[in-house]
Design a protein around this motif. Structure first.
Motif, PDB file in Angstrom:
ATOM      1  N   GLU A  24       0.988  -1.190   0.023  1.00 58.46           N
ATOM      2  CA  GLU A  24       0.225  -0.025  -0.161  1.00 58.46           C
ATOM      3  C   GLU A  24       1.046   1.161   0.150  1.00 58.46           C
TER       4      GLU A  24
ATOM      5  N   THR B 233      -1.463   3.054  -4.622  1.00 60.01           N
ATOM      6  CA  THR B 233      -1.954   1.796  -4.382  1.00 60.01           C
ATOM      7  C   THR B 233      -2.648   1.607  -2.855  1.00 60.01           C
ATOM      8  N   ASP B 234      -3.815   0.708  -2.809  1.00 56.26           N
ATOM      9  CA  ASP B 234      -4.692   0.775  -1.538  1.00 56.26           C
ATOM     10  C   ASP B 234      -4.004  -0.819  -0.937  1.00 56.26           C
ATOM     11  N   SER B 235      -4.723  -1.164   0.163  1.00 61.15           N
ATOM     12  CA  SER B 235      -4.052  -2.268   0.932  1.00 61.15           C
ATOM     13  C   SER B 235      -4.053  -3.544   0.170  1.00 61.15           C
ATOM     14  N   ASN B 236      -4.761  -3.699  -1.149  1.00 62.12           N
ATOM     15  CA  ASN B 236      -4.452  -4.835  -1.853  1.00 62.12           C
ATOM     16  C   ASN B 236      -3.636  -4.576  -2.922  1.00 62.12           C
TER      17      ASN B 236
ATOM     18  N   ASN C 232      -6.134   3.193  -7.030  1.00 58.93           N
ATOM     19  CA  ASN C 232      -7.476   3.753  -6.402  1.00 58.93           C
ATOM     20  C   ASN C 232      -8.264   4.470  -7.240  1.00 58.93           C
TER      21      ASN C 232
END
Length: 353
Positions: free
Chosen positions: A150, A194-197, A201
């Protein structure tokens, strides 16, 4: 596709040669954006004398070809048997566009009358269909073990043409992921995070509306467009991509032309295969192993890239000021050690005397 009244332009060319020169100019602009129409566009733009109905389909109606006028002129534009009347339109990709798959067909027909006494006595040409494909890019950011990362930040850009190194940067609607325009200033480009995956975004995690190619220098072939994801910020505790800090991605479709059996059936084109290539910008190696992997699916028009960040701290590059300081300090320490050794040896020698 989304159209507006400003999407349509009607032009009159004096001859087929003038029109073909204009087409060459339009293709040349895709190669070198500095190309101008000063000597290649000899057309007269029609300001009045036609009606445009914007909808599905777009309909351009001309009641009398001898009653077309340029802006500010009371004299009709000369139209004769050698003239070419061209209709141009531009469209903006919207959420209804087909990504990959069967593409987006643009169908054109001409309804005309050769009867000077009855304009309802008309005929219609066989449809001419041109297919437009667009693609989407999915990015996953991981570490070397495959764990999603992330907080990586990117901006997407491409070169304006194949003749210069001028860049243009993507402005993206973050709610849909659709590229809405390309701008010259990187500060005005959309920052992708980038997100937690490890996904971008935007929209459902896809950048939508990417072309695969543009016309090349010969004006009769197409060149591959390379897209660059420039890493602005690496995730905490990880290094940026080495080299130019950009990942270069190429979308490589294969189209198949299907020829109609009869003159009354329209030829059409299919997307028969889709591949992609990925490398660190500046490297000639395609599918560069250190950055992860890439794959493509024709039915969905999706290119999926996994980009790896490595943990740790990057030392200053060879030849940089950082390494120079290390060399200087190291040399000084070596000299001090030598001086100390010589001094101790002399002191030992004096004691023995």
């Amino acid at each position: 596709m989304t159209y507006t009244a400003d999407s349509v332009a009607v032009k009159v060319f004096d001859s087929v040669d003038d029109y073909e020169a204009y087409l060459a100019y339009k293709k040349a602009q895709g190669v070198d954006s500095s190309v101008t129409a000063a000597t290649s566009d000899t057309s007269t733009t029609v300001a009045s004398g036609y009606t445009a109905t914007i909808g599905t389909p777009i309909t351009i109606s001309i009641a009398d070809t001898n009653a077309l006028y340029a802006s500010g002129s009371s004299t009709p534009i000369t139209v004769n048997k050698n003239s070419i009347i061209a209709v141009e339109f531009t469209a903006t990709l919207n959420s209804s566009a087909v990504i990959g798959g069967n593409g987006n067909p643009n169908t054109v027909t001409l309804t005309y009358s050769n009867n000077p006494y009855d304009n309802t006595d008309t005929g219609t040409t066989v449809a001419d269909v041109v297919y437009t494909w667009t693609y989407q890019l999915e990015l996953t950011k991981t570490n070397a073990s495959g764990t999603a990362l992330e907080g990586a930040e990117f901006k997407l850009y491409r070169l304006k043409d194949s003749m210069t190194e001028d860049k243009e940067y993507a402005v993206i609607d973050t709610s849909t992921g659709i590229v809405t325009e390309w701008v010259d200033d990187i500060d005005n480009a959309t920052l992708l995070t980038t997100d937690s995956n490890g996904k971008l975004n935007v929209g459902n995690g896809y950048i939508i509306g990417l072309d695969a190619s543009a016309w090349d220098e010969n004006y009769n072939e197409e060149r591959t467009i390379t897209y660059y994801l420039k890493e602005i910020t690496a995730p905490t505790g990880y290094n940026k991509i080495t080299g130019s800090e950009s990942v270069a991605i190429e979308i490589k479709p294969t189209y198949t032309q299907v020829t109609a059996d009869t003159d009354l059936t329209v030829d059409y084109t299919t997307l028969s295969n889709l591949t992609a290539a990925c490398r660190i910008d500046g490297s000639s190696t395609i599918d560069y192993p250190d950055i992860g992997s890439i794959s493509a699916v024709a039915n969905t028009g999706t290119v999926s890239a996994t980009v790896v960040n490595k943990a740790g701290v990057v030392l200053p590059s060879t030849g940089g000021i950082g390494t120079t300081i290390f060399y200087i300090v190291g040399s000084v320490l070596v000299l001090l050690a030598v001086v100390l050794l010589i001094t101790r040896s002399r002191m030992r020698g004096h004691r023995e005397e």
